[in-house]
Enzyme design. Sequence first.
Site, PDB file in Angstrom:
ATOM      1  N   ARG A 121       0.814  -1.228   0.000  1.00 53.18           N
ATOM      2  CA  ARG A 121       0.000   0.000   0.000  1.00 53.18           C
ATOM      3  C   ARG A 121       0.847   1.278   0.000  1.00 53.18           C
ATOM      4  NH1 ARG A 121      -2.549  -3.246   3.590  1.00 53.18           N
ATOM      5  NH2 ARG A 121      -4.406  -4.243   2.706  1.00 53.18           N
ATOM      6  N   LYS A 143       1.526  11.523 -10.890  1.00 58.24           N
ATOM      7  CA  LYS A 143       0.722  10.581 -11.690  1.00 58.24           C
ATOM      8  C   LYS A 143       1.605   9.393 -12.052  1.00 58.24           C
ATOM      9  CE  LYS A 143      -1.372  13.257 -14.925  1.00 58.24           C
ATOM     10  NZ  LYS A 143      -2.260  13.376 -16.083  1.00 58.24           N
ATOM     11  N   GLU A 185       7.197  19.916 -25.035  1.00 55.38           N
ATOM     12  CA  GLU A 185       6.565  20.294 -23.759  1.00 55.38           C
ATOM     13  C   GLU A 185       7.203  21.573 -23.218  1.00 55.38           C
ATOM     14  OE1 GLU A 185       3.913  18.814 -22.622  1.00 55.38           O
ATOM     15  OE2 GLU A 185       3.952  16.987 -23.837  1.00 55.38           O
ATOM     16  N   LYS A 221       5.384  23.424 -13.718  1.00 53.01           N
ATOM     17  CA  LYS A 221       4.562  22.226 -13.468  1.00 53.01           C
ATOM     18  C   LYS A 221       4.276  22.097 -11.966  1.00 53.01           C
ATOM     19  CE  LYS A 221       3.091  17.763 -14.186  1.00 53.01           C
ATOM     20  NZ  LYS A 221       3.132  16.558 -14.951  1.00 53.01           N
ATOM     21  N   GLU A 231      -5.982  17.095 -10.643  1.00 53.28           N
ATOM     22  CA  GLU A 231      -6.389  17.406 -12.002  1.00 53.28           C
ATOM     23  C   GLU A 231      -7.870  17.766 -12.125  1.00 53.28           C
ATOM     24  OE1 GLU A 231      -5.430  14.386 -15.023  1.00 53.28           O
ATOM     25  OE2 GLU A 231      -3.905  15.798 -15.607  1.00 53.28           O
ATOM     26  N   ARG A 235      -4.885  22.307 -13.567  1.00 54.44           N
ATOM     27  CA  ARG A 235      -3.943  21.383 -14.207  1.00 54.44           C
ATOM     28  C   ARG A 235      -4.295  21.158 -15.674  1.00 54.44           C
ATOM     29  NH1 ARG A 235      -1.279  16.689 -10.459  1.00 54.44           N
ATOM     30  NH2 ARG A 235      -0.152  15.540 -12.034  1.00 54.44           N
ATOM     31  N   ASN A 239      -2.668  20.975 -20.743  1.00 49.25           N
ATOM     32  CA  ASN A 239      -3.081  20.377 -22.021  1.00 49.25           C
ATOM     33  C   ASN A 239      -2.910  21.327 -23.200  1.00 49.25           C
ATOM     34  OD1 ASN A 239      -3.779  17.851 -21.128  1.00 49.25           O
ATOM     35  ND2 ASN A 239      -5.827  18.513 -20.501  1.00 49.25           N
ATOM     36  N   HIS A 242      -2.383  20.147 -26.709  1.00 47.47           N
ATOM     37  CA  HIS A 242      -2.527  18.685 -26.702  1.00 47.47           C
ATOM     38  C   HIS A 242      -3.770  18.169 -27.411  1.00 47.47           C
ATOM     39  CE1 HIS A 242       0.909  18.801 -24.120  1.00 47.47           C
ATOM     40  NE2 HIS A 242       0.922  17.492 -23.983  1.00 47.47           N
ATOM     41  N   HIS A 246      -2.804  15.477 -29.960  1.00 50.02           N
ATOM     42  CA  HIS A 246      -3.204  14.063 -29.969  1.00 50.02           C
ATOM     43  C   HIS A 246      -3.786  13.680 -31.324  1.00 50.02           C
ATOM     44  CE1 HIS A 246      -3.541  14.234 -25.334  1.00 50.02           C
ATOM     45  NE2 HIS A 246      -2.401  13.673 -25.691  1.00 50.02           N
ATOM     46  N   HIS A 258       5.110  12.411 -29.971  1.00 53.66           N
ATOM     47  CA  HIS A 258       4.261  13.251 -29.136  1.00 53.66           C
ATOM     48  C   HIS A 258       4.741  14.711 -29.056  1.00 53.66           C
ATOM     49  CE1 HIS A 258       1.564  14.282 -25.870  1.00 53.66           C
ATOM     50  NE2 HIS A 258       2.601  14.745 -25.182  1.00 53.66           N
TER      51      HIS A 258
HETATM   52  N1  LIG Z   1       3.237  10.904 -15.093  1.00 57.12           N
HETATM   53  C1  LIG Z   1       3.007  11.937 -15.856  1.00 57.12           C
HETATM   54  O1  LIG Z   1       2.503  12.970 -15.406  1.00 57.12           O
HETATM   55  C2  LIG Z   1       3.402  11.877 -17.300  1.00 57.12           C
HETATM   56  C3  LIG Z   1       3.436  13.052 -18.071  1.00 57.12           C
HETATM   57  C4  LIG Z   1       3.860  12.960 -19.396  1.00 57.12           C
HETATM   58  C5  LIG Z   1       4.249  11.733 -19.922  1.00 57.12           C
HETATM   59  N2  LIG Z   1       4.195  10.620 -19.138  1.00 57.12           N
HETATM   60  C6  LIG Z   1       4.623   9.313 -19.661  1.00 57.12           C
HETATM   61  O2  LIG Z   1       6.018   9.384 -19.935  1.00 57.12           O
HETATM   62  C7  LIG Z   1       6.344   8.408 -20.907  1.00 57.12           C
HETATM   63  C8  LIG Z   1       7.275   9.012 -21.917  1.00 57.12           C
HETATM   64  O3  LIG Z   1       8.464   9.397 -21.246  1.00 57.12           O
HETATM   65  P1  LIG Z   1       9.835   9.575 -22.042  1.00 57.12           P
HETATM   66  O4  LIG Z   1       9.598  10.429 -23.206  1.00 57.12           O
HETATM   67  O5  LIG Z   1      10.869   9.934 -21.056  1.00 57.12           O
HETATM   68  O6  LIG Z   1      10.055   8.113 -22.650  1.00 57.12           O
HETATM   69  P2  LIG Z   1      10.998   6.894 -22.205  1.00 57.12           P
HETATM   70  O7  LIG Z   1      10.959   6.657 -20.760  1.00 57.12           O
HETATM   71  O8  LIG Z   1      10.633   5.767 -23.115  1.00 57.12           O
HETATM   72  O9  LIG Z   1      12.448   7.417 -22.570  1.00 57.12           O
HETATM   73  C9  LIG Z   1      12.750   7.702 -23.904  1.00 57.12           C
HETATM   74  C10 LIG Z   1      13.971   6.929 -24.398  1.00 57.12           C
HETATM   75  O10 LIG Z   1      15.131   7.612 -23.974  1.00 57.12           O
HETATM   76  C11 LIG Z   1      16.012   6.732 -23.310  1.00 57.12           C
HETATM   77  N3  LIG Z   1      16.709   7.550 -22.311  1.00 57.12           N
HETATM   78  C12 LIG Z   1      16.188   8.159 -21.234  1.00 57.12           C
HETATM   79  N4  LIG Z   1      17.098   8.916 -20.640  1.00 57.12           N
HETATM   80  C13 LIG Z   1      18.237   8.781 -21.349  1.00 57.12           C
HETATM   81  C14 LIG Z   1      19.541   9.340 -21.254  1.00 57.12           C
HETATM   82  N5  LIG Z   1      19.839  10.253 -20.325  1.00 57.12           N
HETATM   83  N6  LIG Z   1      20.464   8.960 -22.150  1.00 57.12           N
HETATM   84  C15 LIG Z   1      20.159   8.056 -23.148  1.00 57.12           C
HETATM   85  N7  LIG Z   1      18.943   7.530 -23.308  1.00 57.12           N
HETATM   86  C16 LIG Z   1      17.988   7.893 -22.416  1.00 57.12           C
HETATM   87  C17 LIG Z   1      15.144   5.630 -22.782  1.00 57.12           C
HETATM   88  O11 LIG Z   1      15.871   4.438 -22.611  1.00 57.12           O
HETATM   89  C18 LIG Z   1      14.101   5.504 -23.890  1.00 57.12           C
HETATM   90  O12 LIG Z   1      14.609   4.697 -24.920  1.00 57.12           O
HETATM   91  C19 LIG Z   1       5.032   7.934 -21.515  1.00 57.12           C
HETATM   92  O13 LIG Z   1       4.749   6.631 -21.055  1.00 57.12           O
HETATM   93  C20 LIG Z   1       4.001   8.924 -20.965  1.00 57.12           C
HETATM   94  O14 LIG Z   1       2.743   8.335 -20.769  1.00 57.12           O
HETATM   95  C21 LIG Z   1       3.788  10.676 -17.855  1.00 57.12           C
END
Ligand SMILES: NC(=O)c1ccc[n+]([C@@H]2O[C@H](COP(=O)([O-])OP(=O)(O)OC[C@H]3O[C@@H](n4cnc5c(N)ncnc54)[C@H](O)[C@@H]3O)[C@@H](O)[C@H]2O)c1
Length: 346
Positions: A121, A143, A185, A221, A231, A235, A239, A242, A246, A258
């Site tokens: 938990r 999130k 972003e 943020k 949200e 918040r 978007n 977005h 999307h 994205h």
């Molecule tokens: N929680 C939230 O509020 C929130 C907000 C926006 C997006 N997200 C989520 O985030 C995810 C996307 O995140 P992302 O764009 O970081 O993708 P990701 O985690 O897939 O990372 C992108 C790529 O970069 C590589 N990488 C990361 N850091 C690196 C570094 N320093 N050097 C070399 N390679 C590196 C990773 O191995 C991966 O291949 C999605 O699943 C999305 O839904 C969540």
Amino acid sequence: MKKIRVKLKKNSYDIVFAKGGLSRVGKRIRPLVKGKNAMIVTDDNVARLYLDTLRRSLEKQGFNVFEKVVASGEQSKTAETYLEIIDALGRAEFLRDDTVVALGGGVVGDMAGFAAATYMRGINLVQVPTSLLAMIDSSIGGKVGVDLIYGKNLLGAFYQPKLVFVDVATLKTLPEREWQNGLGEGLKYAILEGGRLFDIVNGETVNEDLEEFVSLCAAYKAKIVEQDEREAGPRRLLNLGHTLGHAIEKKSGFEIPHGEAVKYGLKLVLQASKRLEGADADDLNRALDMLAKYGADCPYGANELLSLARNDKKAEDEGINAVFVKKIGECFVKKTDFEEFNRLFD
Ligand SMILES: NC(=O)c1ccc[n+]([C@@H]2O[C@H](COP(=O)([O-])OP(=O)(O)OC[C@H]3O[C@@H](n4cnc5c(N)ncnc54)[C@H](O)[C@@H]3O)[C@@H](O)[C@H]2O)c1
């Protein structure tokens, strides 16, 4: 070392910025948690680059360190991988006071965060984001979750970390495509916040002012999350760009990533915003000029995207809650019925 406090009703935490400071993470975590065990969750790309440094940093502080390395990419963000992390925690006999350290991009952060939120938990969570997107967006705000075959992020929770530790030096190794993803972003935050953040992107000095750029985005943020932890209201401003973003992703069959789609979405929404009463046309043109420097030429016209935007899950029955721009640094959510939406974007 710069620090931003995210002030919440319960469970406030710091975002710490320490360029080149990955080897000092352990020292930052030690006073925040009681347990002796730490599980680093990371992906195979990031593991090759940064796992050893983080492991040594935690060991130096007396942690028993465990590792769970998952395959990189969104396709790993599943209930199955999540259960593998839970299994690793169970096998290592983690208890309530122990800690999950998420090292990587948003995929790892969301998934490890969800494991930390649900194992017993809820155990301690520390986010060590290494992608630009994770540093300025996904690691902040609590999130967490994984995808289901029915859609993204369908299984999840709100769960705040004990600490977010940002070392922008790790961005050196981030592939260009991933950099662009985060930058979309960042441009969004620049329009939302204005001021120094807008000047940095407008002056094209993001690389020179990298830590400042990242920390200003993160601060924006954090400010929004403080006002609206779950949200329900402000918040939604996040978007910006977005709704059509999307639609652009969908229209391209997800060939356009994205961040790039958000950039195009921003351009379309700025153009539409000019048609609204009270809009500061000079400012909106300045924002459009800024976007042009980053190549925001959308391959689709807004009219090709409207039906897709209408099907977006954020489009509620009676219309679309879209975010518009009054001037740089002042955006607002406006519920538009489909007729008005078509008129503004057409
Ligand atoms: N929680 C939230 O509020 C929130 C907000 C926006 C997006 N997200 C989520 O985030 C995810 C996307 O995140 P992302 O764009 O970081 O993708 P990701 O985690 O897939 O990372 C992108 C790529 O970069 C590589 N990488 C990361 N850091 C690196 C570094 N320093 N050097 C070399 N390679 C590196 C990773 O191995 C991966 O291949 C999605 O699943 C999305 O839904 C969540």
